[in-house]
Design a protein around this motif. Structure first.
Motif, PDB file in Angstrom:
ATOM      1  N   LEU A  42       4.178  -7.208  -1.877  1.00  0.00           N
ATOM      2  CA  LEU A  42       3.517  -7.988  -0.819  1.00  0.00           C
ATOM      3  C   LEU A  42       4.457  -9.072  -0.296  1.00  0.00           C
ATOM      4  O   LEU A  42       4.562  -9.278   0.914  1.00  0.00           O
TER       5      LEU A  42
ATOM      6  N   LEU B  61      -2.318  -6.329   5.835  1.00  0.00           N
ATOM      7  CA  LEU B  61      -3.024  -6.393   4.556  1.00  0.00           C
ATOM      8  C   LEU B  61      -4.282  -5.521   4.553  1.00  0.00           C
ATOM      9  O   LEU B  61      -4.629  -4.921   3.540  1.00  0.00           O
TER      10      LEU B  61
ATOM     11  N   ASP C 101      -6.018  -2.682   1.917  1.00  0.00           N
ATOM     12  CA  ASP C 101      -7.304  -3.153   1.403  1.00  0.00           C
ATOM     13  C   ASP C 101      -7.198  -4.452   0.597  1.00  0.00           C
ATOM     14  O   ASP C 101      -7.771  -4.586  -0.480  1.00  0.00           O
ATOM     15  N   PHE C 102      -6.422  -5.399   1.138  1.00  0.00           N
ATOM     16  CA  PHE C 102      -6.296  -6.731   0.548  1.00  0.00           C
ATOM     17  C   PHE C 102      -6.765  -7.761   1.554  1.00  0.00           C
ATOM     18  O   PHE C 102      -6.482  -7.634   2.742  1.00  0.00           O
ATOM     19  N   ASP C 103      -7.458  -8.784   1.067  1.00  0.00           N
ATOM     20  CA  ASP C 103      -7.710  -9.922   1.940  1.00  0.00           C
ATOM     21  C   ASP C 103      -6.591 -10.938   1.707  1.00  0.00           C
ATOM     22  O   ASP C 103      -5.807 -10.818   0.764  1.00  0.00           O
ATOM     23  N   ARG C 104      -6.516 -11.915   2.576  1.00  0.00           N
ATOM     24  CA  ARG C 104      -5.422 -12.889   2.538  1.00  0.00           C
ATOM     25  C   ARG C 104      -5.383 -13.649   1.207  1.00  0.00           C
ATOM     26  O   ARG C 104      -4.322 -13.847   0.625  1.00  0.00           O
TER      27      ARG C 104
ATOM     28  N   THR D  14      -6.583 -12.818  -1.844  1.00  0.00           N
ATOM     29  CA  THR D  14      -6.176 -11.970  -2.968  1.00  0.00           C
ATOM     30  C   THR D  14      -4.682 -11.700  -2.911  1.00  0.00           C
ATOM     31  O   THR D  14      -3.990 -11.782  -3.930  1.00  0.00           O
ATOM     32  N   ALA D  15      -4.181 -11.376  -1.731  1.00  0.00           N
ATOM     33  CA  ALA D  15      -2.751 -11.125  -1.578  1.00  0.00           C
ATOM     34  C   ALA D  15      -1.944 -12.363  -1.977  1.00  0.00           C
ATOM     35  O   ALA D  15      -0.930 -12.257  -2.669  1.00  0.00           O
TER      36      ALA D  15
ATOM     37  N   PHE E 143      -1.689 -12.591  -5.738  1.00  0.00           N
ATOM     38  CA  PHE E 143      -0.743 -11.622  -6.301  1.00  0.00           C
ATOM     39  C   PHE E 143       0.692 -12.103  -6.078  1.00  0.00           C
ATOM     40  O   PHE E 143       1.513 -12.039  -6.991  1.00  0.00           O
TER      41      PHE E 143
END
Length: 127
Positions: free
Chosen positions: A40, A57, A61-64, A66-67, A70
């Protein structure tokens, strides 16, 4: 549904075996957090024009938020050798550590009781 039932039928009846399997999967999940965060971060910094990252994103299938967690996990803990063996929940929990806490020291010490956290200068309600 029958596939799920078939997978359930294949599980061991031996509790120590299931425990070992769960712990192995937790390690794999922790390692995956770092590798996903690494990728990411790379995409955000190298592959997209400004403003396209959030849109991209959605394709994975990631929201801001959560990304960002990570990427933050990768940035804070990727160089800590033992951190790759931590469960996902502990990695996310450690993101809220104060910046003056050394991540390597924190990871290398057991933290099974709230008293251990206060020894590190953290509030007893941490985590």
């Amino acid at each position: 549904m029958s596939e799920v039932m078939a997978q359930t039928a294949q599980l061991s009846a031996d509790l120590p075996t299931i425990t070992a399997e769960i712990n192995a999967y937790k390690r794999v999940a922790g390692e995956a957090i770092f590798e996903i965060g690494r990728r990411l971060k790379h995409v955000k910094e190298n592959d997209l024009a400004h403003g396209q990252y959030i849109e991209w994103l959605r394709s994975v299938d990631f929201d801001r938020k959560t990304a960002a967690r990570f990427v933050q996990s990768y940035g804070q803990f990727a160089d800590v050798t033992t951190s790759r063996h931590l469960p996902v929940g502990k990695i996310i929990e450690m993101l809220s550590l104060p910046s003056d806490i050394d991540r390597s020291d924190f990871v290398s010490q057991p933290h099974t009781h709230r008293e251990d956290l206060s020894r590190l200068g953290l509030p007893s309600n941490f985590g």
